[in-house]
Write an enzyme that holds these catalytic residues in place. Structure first.
Site, PDB file in Angstrom:
ATOM      1  N   ARG A 127      21.395 -51.120 -17.988  1.00 40.97           N
ATOM      2  CA  ARG A 127      22.108 -49.899 -18.382  1.00 40.97           C
ATOM      3  C   ARG A 127      21.586 -49.358 -19.718  1.00 40.97           C
ATOM      4  NH1 ARG A 127      28.648 -49.846 -19.047  1.00 40.97           N
ATOM      5  NH2 ARG A 127      28.305 -51.289 -20.786  1.00 40.97           N
ATOM      6  N   ARG A 160      23.116 -50.280 -25.398  1.00 38.91           N
ATOM      7  CA  ARG A 160      24.244 -50.652 -26.264  1.00 38.91           C
ATOM      8  C   ARG A 160      24.006 -52.062 -26.801  1.00 38.91           C
ATOM      9  NH1 ARG A 160      29.724 -49.282 -22.953  1.00 38.91           N
ATOM     10  NH2 ARG A 160      30.304 -51.229 -23.949  1.00 38.91           N
ATOM     11  N   ARG A 171      30.953 -61.222 -23.507  1.00 42.09           N
ATOM     12  CA  ARG A 171      31.973 -60.308 -22.974  1.00 42.09           C
ATOM     13  C   ARG A 171      32.592 -60.845 -21.683  1.00 42.09           C
ATOM     14  NH1 ARG A 171      28.577 -55.169 -22.486  1.00 42.09           N
ATOM     15  NH2 ARG A 171      30.424 -53.993 -21.947  1.00 42.09           N
TER      16      ARG A 171
HETATM   17  P1  AMP Z   1      33.910 -50.758 -23.403  1.00 41.82           P
HETATM   18  O1  AMP Z   1      33.168 -49.513 -23.647  1.00 41.82           O
HETATM   19  O2  AMP Z   1      35.234 -50.519 -22.712  1.00 41.82           O
HETATM   20  O3  AMP Z   1      33.071 -51.812 -22.718  1.00 41.82           O
HETATM   21  O4  AMP Z   1      34.295 -51.351 -24.843  1.00 41.82           O
HETATM   22  C1  AMP Z   1      33.283 -51.717 -25.763  1.00 41.82           C
HETATM   23  C2  AMP Z   1      33.846 -52.634 -26.826  1.00 41.82           C
HETATM   24  O5  AMP Z   1      34.896 -51.949 -27.544  1.00 41.82           O
HETATM   25  C3  AMP Z   1      34.492 -53.903 -26.306  1.00 41.82           C
HETATM   26  O6  AMP Z   1      33.546 -54.921 -26.041  1.00 41.82           O
HETATM   27  C4  AMP Z   1      35.418 -54.253 -27.474  1.00 41.82           C
HETATM   28  O7  AMP Z   1      34.698 -54.773 -28.558  1.00 41.82           O
HETATM   29  C5  AMP Z   1      35.929 -52.872 -27.888  1.00 41.82           C
HETATM   30  N1  AMP Z   1      37.145 -52.495 -27.130  1.00 41.82           N
HETATM   31  C6  AMP Z   1      37.298 -51.426 -26.288  1.00 41.82           C
HETATM   32  N2  AMP Z   1      38.530 -51.380 -25.782  1.00 41.82           N
HETATM   33  C7  AMP Z   1      39.197 -52.441 -26.311  1.00 41.82           C
HETATM   34  C8  AMP Z   1      40.517 -52.967 -26.160  1.00 41.82           C
HETATM   35  N3  AMP Z   1      41.418 -52.390 -25.352  1.00 41.82           N
HETATM   36  N4  AMP Z   1      40.830 -54.086 -26.842  1.00 41.82           N
HETATM   37  C9  AMP Z   1      39.957 -54.689 -27.682  1.00 41.82           C
HETATM   38  N5  AMP Z   1      38.696 -54.272 -27.850  1.00 41.82           N
HETATM   39  C10 AMP Z   1      38.304 -53.158 -27.180  1.00 41.82           C
END
Ligand code: AMP
Length: 216
Positions: A127, A160, A171
């Site tokens: 990605r 990313r 993750r």
């Molecule tokens: P995502 O784009 O949803 O994969 O989020 C990227 C990163 O943002 C995650 O790996 C976390 O570090 C942080 N993050 C996003 N949403 C949350 C959440 N609801 N709780 C805690 N960390 C979050």
């Protein structure tokens, strides 16, 4: 209609959430996007969140609950909202339930995207995202220009930091340890959970997701 999207990183929540939100005519809130924008802008929120995000760790619940409360109270959300990646821990699920109760809104459906881990790792490692609009691409290389970008025609595709192999593995572990228990929490609280098989073409998965919101 209030929809929560649950599922491991790489399951397609962002892309499918965009489509479901457009279909329902409601906004999508993705905490990941809010946090990445804050990091890019160098705000105090961004400075606090950056190191957690780079490692693939979760940002503290208090930070997320603040974003969630503010976003849900906004007038644009009156007709509903699709919440992408917002509920990632049991305290966040409790917090969301509390905020929705205060607003007098029900949680209509929890969409649970399911997919095997090998496929997730393959997806995340191929990605790239546009650094201006965050649109994800599969199989396009870092450094390419996103000429169709609506925000900036010079938008560049980047990997990313949390899509690097070590962060991907972290993750997945974080998801198993902290987010998977949210599914049991929702089951125990009688939520309407729709399991969506996330393997297949984008359109196949969208058809399944729209069925879950009664459109299809
Ligand atoms: P995502 O784009 O949803 O994969 O989020 C990227 C990163 O943002 C995650 O790996 C976390 O570090 C942080 N993050 C996003 N949403 C949350 C959440 N609801 N709780 C805690 N960390 C979050």
């Amino acid at each position: 209609m209030i929809v929560v999207l649950l599922g491991p990183p790489g399951a397609g929540k962002g892309t499918q959430g965009e489509r479901v939100a457009a279909y329902l005519g409601v906004p999508k809130i993705a905490t990941g996007d809010v946090l990445r924008a804050a990091v890019k802008a160098g705000t105090p929120l961004g400075l606090e969140a950056k190191s957690y995000m780079d490692r693939g760790d979760l940002v503290p619940d208090a930070v997320i609950l603040g974003i969630m409360k503010q976003a849900l109270a906004a007038p644009e959300q009156a007709r509903g909202v699709v919440l992408d990646g917002v509920v990632r821990t049991v305290p966040q699920a409790e917090g969301l339930a509390h905020v929705l109760a205060e607003l007098g809104k029900p949680l209509d459906v929890v969409m649970l995207f399911t997919i095997v881990e090998d496929e997730l790792v393959a997806r995340l490692s191929s990605r790239t995202v546009c650094d201006a609009c965050q649109t994800p691409f599969m199989g396009r290389q870092p450094g390419e220009t996103h000429a169709e970008c609506a925000h900036d025609p010079k938008g560049r595709l980047v990997r990313r930091k949390d899509d690097e192999p070590d962060a991907i593995r972290n993750r997945m572990r974080v998801y198993d340890a902290q987010t998977a228990p949210v599914i049991s929490w929702y089951r125990a609280h009688g939520a309407n959970i729709a399991e969506i098989d996330a393997l297949g073409t984008l359109d196949d998965v969208t058809v399944r997701a729209l069925k879950a919101v009664g459109k299809g």
